[in-house]
Design an enzyme around this catalytic site. Structure first.
Site, mmCIF file in Angstrom:
data_model
loop_
_atom_site.group_PDB
_atom_site.id
_atom_site.type_symbol
_atom_site.label_atom_id
_atom_site.label_comp_id
_atom_site.label_asym_id
_atom_site.label_seq_id
_atom_site.Cartn_x
_atom_site.Cartn_y
_atom_site.Cartn_z
ATOM 1 N N LYS A 95 -8.496 94.541 26.429
ATOM 2 C CA LYS A 95 -7.150 94.243 26.922
ATOM 3 C C LYS A 95 -6.467 93.136 26.126
ATOM 4 O O LYS A 95 -5.241 93.097 26.038
ATOM 5 C CB LYS A 95 -7.210 93.882 28.409
ATOM 6 C CG LYS A 95 -7.567 95.057 29.315
ATOM 7 C CD LYS A 95 -7.543 94.656 30.759
ATOM 8 C CE LYS A 95 -7.779 95.857 31.664
ATOM 9 N NZ LYS A 95 -9.127 96.412 31.495
ATOM 10 N N GLU A 179 -3.109 86.857 33.163
ATOM 11 C CA GLU A 179 -1.695 87.045 32.869
ATOM 12 C C GLU A 179 -0.876 86.893 34.144
ATOM 13 O O GLU A 179 -1.412 86.878 35.258
ATOM 14 C CB GLU A 179 -1.457 88.422 32.244
ATOM 15 C CG GLU A 179 -1.843 89.591 33.111
ATOM 16 C CD GLU A 179 -1.801 90.916 32.367
ATOM 17 O OE1 GLU A 179 -1.828 90.908 31.121
ATOM 18 O OE2 GLU A 179 -1.745 91.956 33.038
ATOM 19 N N ASN A 214 -6.454 97.379 43.879
ATOM 20 C CA ASN A 214 -6.082 97.727 42.507
ATOM 21 C C ASN A 214 -6.602 99.098 42.068
ATOM 22 O O ASN A 214 -6.628 99.402 40.880
ATOM 23 C CB ASN A 214 -6.578 96.665 41.514
ATOM 24 C CG ASN A 214 -5.991 95.300 41.798
ATOM 25 O OD1 ASN A 214 -4.791 95.155 41.931
ATOM 26 N ND2 ASN A 214 -6.847 94.291 41.909
ATOM 27 N N GLU A 254 -0.410 102.586 30.654
ATOM 28 C CA GLU A 254 -0.013 102.179 31.993
ATOM 29 C C GLU A 254 0.992 101.030 31.928
ATOM 30 O O GLU A 254 0.850 100.104 31.120
ATOM 31 C CB GLU A 254 -1.238 101.763 32.802
ATOM 32 C CG GLU A 254 -2.270 102.885 32.920
ATOM 33 C CD GLU A 254 -3.351 102.597 33.942
ATOM 34 O OE1 GLU A 254 -3.435 101.448 34.398
ATOM 35 O OE2 GLU A 254 -4.086 103.533 34.295
ATOM 36 N N GLU A 267 -2.078 98.386 30.236
ATOM 37 C CA GLU A 267 -3.274 98.713 29.457
ATOM 38 C C GLU A 267 -3.173 100.158 29.002
ATOM 39 O O GLU A 267 -2.309 100.918 29.458
ATOM 40 C CB GLU A 267 -4.547 98.537 30.292
ATOM 41 C CG GLU A 267 -4.640 99.474 31.479
ATOM 42 C CD GLU A 267 -5.896 99.251 32.306
ATOM 43 O OE1 GLU A 267 -6.721 98.406 31.901
ATOM 44 O OE2 GLU A 267 -6.062 99.932 33.329
#
Length: 588
Positions: A95, A179, A214, A254, A267
């Site tokens: 990532k 982030e 998630n 995404e 990602e």
């Protein structure tokens, strides 16, 4: 057309006669249930490939599907990996690196720290610099594993610990990044398809905003939120990213999308997605076939203007979970009844289970992808799925990744019956009771008619009721001689009690069971493995303090004290397997 290839599809461990084994011409056991000894064991899988003489491998959805070392080992053996090359897997599988590449390719990115977070204290410093809330997530992998939202320093430290442990368990890589967390966004992804000749397409989008922990629960294609201009902009950026890493195969980019339709790169998944069927439904393309063609070296058959949006498709993920516990804590057991609605037009069912299959603690709890079915033997989330797709907010398209906690702030309670629906349920229970009485007369002789008393506390067959004024379906899940009947109606299971006048009068004299003092004991809310125990007898714990950690279906859950007290006894230790309801710790 792609030639004759012997392909190994790495989806499920093949040590027992499950659906995938029955479908295969040849099956090889790659190891016992723990993933480190089977699905993540490259040596065992490579040996299976040698035994079968496979010339190509489709890696499926997870485990080694995005592992660059596995792709390299296949190449060394002269076996084709049905997916992108190792450089693209490495670039997009990390990532941190993928975010830097996305920036260079002029793809919108989320503000954050572009590096590996060393420890919990550094995580706190970075979070303070970015500004809360922040998202802590695994650098490798995906599927919601190793992801935590933190709103303060304490949650950042805790999130760092759990995310790194889950990442190591799921991907063998505990590196994390941080982030800015975009509050109340939509999760919308673009399906891309590219060949080895520099051609790349975007195959429209999938709306994946209905999530818990998630992880996606309901997906739809296309999104009701995007307009043609935003859709094209997202698609073009997704293709730009794919070309930047010379991507070749099916993949997914995404994005998080805010209320003003600003979108940010999240990602890229360098594999086939679980939710790929709904893209196939609206485009008419078979993505697995396209992946095989690309791997064989063929050019794409279509141009961008050839990609349609034909209708609308929705996919519900059926999980072996209890939706009444945090929207879904794992459930294990054997499927005593399982029927798929394959006779309905326009319904597609993807599953790897059958009646009699065992659901274990070792794998993801998703057991099928479908719009409706009959499933008994394990607790499942079908009641939640049913309520989601009929909710006015879902129907109107007013959704975000916070849909579940916003719609059910006190947790999911099942379908709330209206007065009319309650009457229908009670009538159905009475009908079942009377039918049983009439059947028993054939063996016990004539019986006097009785007055029935029906109660509905807490306000295995399908039965169709056709009353004078209405028709409805319900499912009888269980019933016993005490008059207790469990009925599934409008997706939710309800417990109804039907008694004769005499039994009802006598039941008033029965002693009530004293409820257990849950503040003084800690029981496991799910089946799983004890990862860590943080207390011992004699310790004093504060309310909310962590007592132990339970891992179930690749997710770690912290068990905390309900009050400030002294630890009386500990009934578990790290490495042990526990069942739902097992006693873990007693407090004084």
């Amino acid at each position: 057309e792609p030639g004759v290839w012997l392909i190994v599809i790495l989806l499920v461990r093949v040590c027992f006669p499950q659906v995938h084994v029955k479908m295969a011409d040849e099956a090889v056991c790659v190891g016992p249930a723990p993933t480190s000894q089977s699905y993540l064991n490259m040596d065992a899988i490579m040996e299976a490939i040698r035994q079968t003489g496979a010339q190509a491998v489709h890696p499926g959805y997870g485990f080694l599907s995005e592992n660059k070392e596995f792709a390299r080992r296949l190449a060394t053996e002269g076996v084709t990996f049905i997916g992108p090359d190792t450089d693209a897997i490495q670039a997009m599988g990390d990532k941190i690196e993928s975010k830097l590449i996305a920036k260079a390719a002029k793809v919108n990115t989320i503000p954050g720290f572009d590096g590996v977070v060393k420890d919990a204290e550094e995580a706190v410093k970075i979070a303070q610099q970015i500004g809360y809330p922040v998202m802590i997530k695994a650098s490798a992998g995906g599927g919601g594993k190793g992801m935590r939202i933190a709103w303060n320093e304490e949650e950042t430290r805790e999130g760092f610990r759990f995310s790194s442990q889950e990442a190591a368990s799921s991907f063998g890589d505990d590196r994390l990044l941080i982030e800015k967390y975009i509050d109340n966004p939509r999760h919308i992804e673009i399906q891309v398809l590219a060949d080895k000749h520099g051609n790349a397409l975007w195959l429209n989008e999938r709306e994946c905003s209905i999530q818990r922990r998630n992880q996606k629960v309901v997906e739809e294609a296309p999104s009701t939120f995007l307009d043609p201009v935003t859709r094209r902009a997202m698609g073009e950026q997704a293709v730009s990213l794919a070309k930047a890493v010379q991507y070749s195969s099916a993949g997914t980019v995404e994005f998080l999308v805010d209320s003003k339709k600003n979108f940010y790169f999240l990602e890229m998944n360098t594999r086939l997605q679980v939710e790929h069927p709904i893209t196939e439904c609206i485009t008419g393309l078979d993505l697995v076939q396209q992946m095989i063609r690309v791997a064989k070296g063929y050019k794409l058959q279509h141009k961008q203007e050839d990609i349609p949006i034909n209708g609308w498709a929705v996919e519900s993920r059926v999980y072996a979970e209890d939706p009444y516990k945090s929207f879904g804590l794992p459930s294990i057991g054997r499927l005593s009844q399982y029927e798929e609605p394959v006779n309905l037009a326009g319904v597609r069912v993807d599953s790897g289970i059958q009646e009699g299959s065992d659901i274990s603690i070792y794998y993801d709890p998703m057991i099928s992808k479908v719009s409706s079915n009959i499933l008994l033997g394990v607790t499942h989330n079908i009641p939640l799925l049913r309520e989601i797709i009929v909710h006015p907010r879902f129907i109107s398209g007013d959704i975000s990744t916070n849909f579940l906690p916003e719609v059910y702030p006190e947790g999911f309670k099942g379908h709330l019956l209206s007065t009319g629906e309650q009457r229908e349920l009670l009538a159905a229970a009475a009908a079942l009771y009377v039918a049983a009485q009439l059947r028993s007369q054939k063996f016990l002789g004539p019986q006097r008619s009785t007055v029935l008393y029906i109660s509905l506390p807490h306000f295995t067959s399908l039965v169709f009721c056709n009353w004078l004024v209405c028709c409805f379906w319900f499912q009888c899940l269980s019933r016993n001689s005490a008059g207790e009947i469990a009925l599934q109606y409008l997706g939710t299971s309800f417990k109804v009690r039907v008694l004769s006048k005499l039994a009802a009068s006598l039941s008033k004299h029965m002693p009530e069971k004293i409820p257990e003092d849950t503040s003084s004991i800690l029981r496991s809310p799910m089946p799983g493995t004890v990862v860590a125990v943080s207390v011992k007898p004699g310790d004093t714990v504060a309310e909310g303090q962590e007592i132990c950690v339970i891992e179930a279906m690749k997710m770690q859950n912290s068990m905390t004290a309900a009050k400030t007290a002294k630890v009386k006894s500990v009934h578990c230790k790290a490495g042990e397997t526990v069942g739902e309801g097992d006693l873990l710790v007693e407090l004084e």
